[in-house]
Design a protein around this motif. Structure first.
Motif, PDB file in Angstrom:
ATOM      1  N   LEU A  49       0.848  -1.168   0.000  1.00 30.47           N
ATOM      2  CA  LEU A  49       0.000   0.000   0.000  1.00 30.47           C
ATOM      3  C   LEU A  49       0.893   1.231   0.000  1.00 30.47           C
ATOM      4  CD1 LEU A  49      -2.834  -1.009   2.468  1.00 30.47           C
ATOM      5  CD2 LEU A  49      -2.785  -1.195  -0.005  1.00 30.47           C
ATOM      6  N   ASN A  50       0.526   2.209  -0.793  1.00 29.78           N
ATOM      7  CA  ASN A  50       1.462   3.282  -1.098  1.00 29.78           C
ATOM      8  C   ASN A  50       0.791   4.646  -0.963  1.00 29.78           C
ATOM      9  OD1 ASN A  50       3.973   4.300  -2.013  1.00 29.78           O
ATOM     10  ND2 ASN A  50       3.214   4.407  -4.109  1.00 29.78           N
ATOM     11  N   PRO A  51       0.488   5.081   0.265  1.00 31.99           N
ATOM     12  CA  PRO A  51      -0.158   6.380   0.416  1.00 31.99           C
ATOM     13  C   PRO A  51       0.791   7.511   0.042  1.00 31.99           C
ATOM     14  CG  PRO A  51       0.517   5.541   2.558  1.00 31.99           C
ATOM     15  CD  PRO A  51       0.765   4.436   1.566  1.00 31.99           C
ATOM     16  N   PHE A  52       0.251   8.574  -0.549  1.00 29.48           N
ATOM     17  CA  PHE A  52       1.109   9.692  -0.896  1.00 29.48           C
ATOM     18  C   PHE A  52       1.595  10.360   0.394  1.00 29.48           C
ATOM     19  CE2 PHE A  52       2.708  13.665  -2.279  1.00 29.48           C
ATOM     20  CZ  PHE A  52       3.122  13.457  -3.587  1.00 29.48           C
ATOM     21  N   LYS A 402      10.246   8.007  -3.319  1.00 30.48           N
ATOM     22  CA  LYS A 402       9.967   6.593  -3.067  1.00 30.48           C
ATOM     23  C   LYS A 402       8.512   6.255  -3.385  1.00 30.48           C
ATOM     24  CE  LYS A 402      13.677   5.634   0.234  1.00 30.48           C
ATOM     25  NZ  LYS A 402      14.048   5.269   1.622  1.00 30.48           N
ATOM     26  N   TYR A 403       7.611   7.201  -3.130  1.00 34.06           N
ATOM     27  CA  TYR A 403       6.213   6.990  -3.538  1.00 34.06           C
ATOM     28  C   TYR A 403       6.154   6.772  -5.045  1.00 34.06           C
ATOM     29  CZ  TYR A 403       1.664   8.300  -5.376  1.00 34.06           C
ATOM     30  OH  TYR A 403       0.497   8.322  -6.108  1.00 34.06           O
ATOM     31  N   PHE A 404       6.782   7.665  -5.805  1.00 34.04           N
ATOM     32  CA  PHE A 404       6.733   7.558  -7.265  1.00 34.04           C
ATOM     33  C   PHE A 404       7.489   6.320  -7.754  1.00 34.04           C
ATOM     34  CE2 PHE A 404       5.860  12.265  -7.256  1.00 34.04           C
ATOM     35  CZ  PHE A 404       4.627  12.184  -7.902  1.00 34.04           C
ATOM     36  N   ARG A 405       8.514   5.924  -7.038  1.00 34.27           N
ATOM     37  CA  ARG A 405       9.238   4.705  -7.421  1.00 34.27           C
ATOM     38  C   ARG A 405       8.335   3.486  -7.266  1.00 34.27           C
ATOM     39  NH1 ARG A 405      14.917   3.668  -4.443  1.00 34.27           N
ATOM     40  NH2 ARG A 405      13.521   2.860  -2.814  1.00 34.27           N
ATOM     41  N   ASN A 406       7.526   3.475  -6.208  1.00 32.39           N
ATOM     42  CA  ASN A 406       6.578   2.371  -5.997  1.00 32.39           C
ATOM     43  C   ASN A 406       5.487   2.368  -7.059  1.00 32.39           C
ATOM     44  OD1 ASN A 406       7.930   1.492  -3.717  1.00 32.39           O
ATOM     45  ND2 ASN A 406       6.648   2.644  -2.294  1.00 32.39           N
ATOM     46  N   THR A 407       4.981   3.547  -7.421  1.00 33.51           N
ATOM     47  CA  THR A 407       3.916   3.588  -8.432  1.00 33.51           C
ATOM     48  C   THR A 407       4.458   3.194  -9.803  1.00 33.51           C
ATOM     49  OG1 THR A 407       4.281   5.967  -8.823  1.00 33.51           O
ATOM     50  CG2 THR A 407       2.576   5.362  -7.236  1.00 33.51           C
TER      51      THR A 407
END
Length: 482
Positions: A49-52, A402-407
């Motif tokens: 799960l990847n909350p902004f 890191k958020y954008f890397r996960n997306t």
């Protein structure tokens, strides 16, 4: 007869024992599912799960993002990404960040807001860029006045004799000032950029349209141009009709919306040359359509956003850009991230995952650009003086990076027929799918779904999705393993 009675009694006792075991197994299964759910939820909170990371922004920006979600149903991922784009365009080439030697980065971003129709992608984008559009409109009204004056002067000039014309300069046409573009070609981009040397922003409701327009009007190399433009490279155009232009250093940021189903088909041909590596994907865990709430946004938030962006717009423009360097803490924080990211790239290469390795490698650059924007935002929000890229800004940029890397990793799943269905699942449904055993009953699925905040109706509707489940018999399902 006595023996028969004992046999019956023994059978009944055995049946009772088996029944008790079955009931116990059912309880143990329910308990196991419940415990597994908790475990998976805890693991996915940090891994899947990847909350902004809204907390990575200055406090004033956090308040705007949270208010937009609460009162307007704007997903935080989209609002935050639109803010980064708007600040990038407002800043342009005026401030840049130096890493070492000749390695200098501009805050150029290519952003894609990923979601289905109804997931509220467009409204956050329109709302955030509106102050820039308003500025462009004011400039266009002034341009129209100047154009009318020019045409009148030109008519008067042409009505004079040749000798009179030789003795006075010919009227010069006005240049239109603007920051945002929507419909254009690479050829028309050159004169527009020359009139607006600080930089431009491409702003489109459908990112697919922008990409599909590559080479629409010629057989040139528009895609190669955009690969260069992401680096802020030069733009040279020589045409008989439009004239010759040379933009030594371009600055063009891009943002648009795109649907998950479109990514797989549209981007397939863009993987090999690294085009996709340059895009940051804002992809919320939950892209479902939200129900309308009877709440109203306090207009102070819009005014505050306008004030913050205006402070960036009003930064002085010099003949040469201002080059910021890291403070000591910022340098250490960036180097630590770059080393961690490099290890990740090398691991992916060892695994033979060249596509994700290429995408991950670009985050060395992405984080630098985000750090510069975070420093500019800190200044605009009254939290910094814009003298160096600080440790705080670098750490904020790393969180967002890191958020954008996960997306990006999640979007890669959309390219493969084997993984695209799972990649499109929203957070709670993805957790439900991964938590359930290979075979389960409807009641078990509903029970687990309720623990995840999913209604019985939502769970039962989800079980009908043949991409994920097979109905073995009435009330019993089997998962499809990806």
């Amino acid at each position: 007869m006595e023996r028969y009675g004992k046999d019956v009694e023994n059978k009944q006792n055995k049946d009772m024992e088996n029944k008790s075991k079955i009931q116990m197994n059912g309880k143990e299964l329910a308990k196991a599912i419940s415990e597994n759910t908790i475990k998976v939820q805890q693991e996915q909170a940090s891994e899947v799960l990847n909350p902004f990371p809204v907390s990575a922004f200055p406090k004033a920006i956090q308040e705007i993002i949270n208010a937009f979600e609460k009162d307007l149903n704007f997903p935080k991922d989209y609002t935050a990404s639109a803010i980064l784009f708007a600040v990038s365009v407002a800043l342009g080439k005026r401030y840049q960040v130096k890493v070492k030697g000749t390695w200098i980065e501009k805050a150029i971003l290519f952003l894609a807001l990923v979601g289905y129709p109804g997931s509220n992608k467009t409204h956050p984008l329109h709302t955030i860029v509106k102050p820039l559009l308003d500025k462009d409109f004011e400039a266009f009204e002034l341009y129209k006045q100047q154009l009318a004056e020019y045409e009148a002067e030109l008519e008067a000039y042409n009505s004079k004799s040749k000798q009179e014309r030789n003795n006075e300069p010919k009227p010069t046409p006005p240049k239109r000032f603007q920051r945002l573009l929507q419909d254009f070609t690479t050829e028309t981009l050159a004169p527009i950029h020359e009139a607006n040397p600080n930089g431009l922003g491409v702003y489109t409701d459908e990112l697919a349209t922008w990409i599909n327009n590559f080479n629409r009007y010629n057989k040139g190399s528009d895609q190669e141009f955009w690969l260069t433009a992401w680096n802020g490279g030069a733009l040279q155009v020589d045409r008989k009709t439009n004239g010759s232009y040379f933009i030594k250093e371009t600055f063009i940021s891009v943002i648009g919306t795109i649907q998950p189903d479109v990514i797989a088909t549209l981007m397939q041909s863009k993987l090999a040359n690294g085009f996709v590596d340059r895009i940051l994907f804002a992809y919320p865990d939950d892209v479902s359509k939200k129900k309308l709430q009877d709440t109203y946004l306090n207009p102070d938030y819009l005014e505050n956003w306008k004030r913050i962006l205006s402070k960036v717009i009003d930064l002085p423009t010099a003949s040469e850009p201002i080059i910021l360097q890291f403070d000591e803490g910022g340098k250490k924080a960036y180097y630590a991230f770059q080393h961690e990211n490099t290890d990740k790239v090398n691991d992916l290469q060892d695994e033979g995952n060249e596509l994700e390795s290429g995408i991950t490698s670009k985050f060395d650059n992405h984080v630098l650009r985000l750090a510069l924007l975070m420093e500019v935002l800190a200044y605009a929000c009254g939290e910094g003086n814009l003298q160096a890229v600080t440790e705080t800004s670098v750490k904020r940029a790393i969180e967002v990076g890191k958020y954008f890397r996960n997306t990006a990793s999640r979007c890669l799943g959309l390219f493969s027929p084997k993984t695209k269905h799972l990649a499109k699942l929203t957070g709670n449904k993805r957790t439900l799918f991964e938590t359930l055993p290979n075979e389960f009953t409807t009641d078990e699925a509903v029970r687990v779904g309720n623990k995840l905040g999913l209604s019985e109706r939502t769970v039962k509707y989800f079980l009908k999705n043949c991409n994920f489940f097979e109905n073995v018999k009435h009330g019993k399902y089997r998962k499809k393993i990806y």
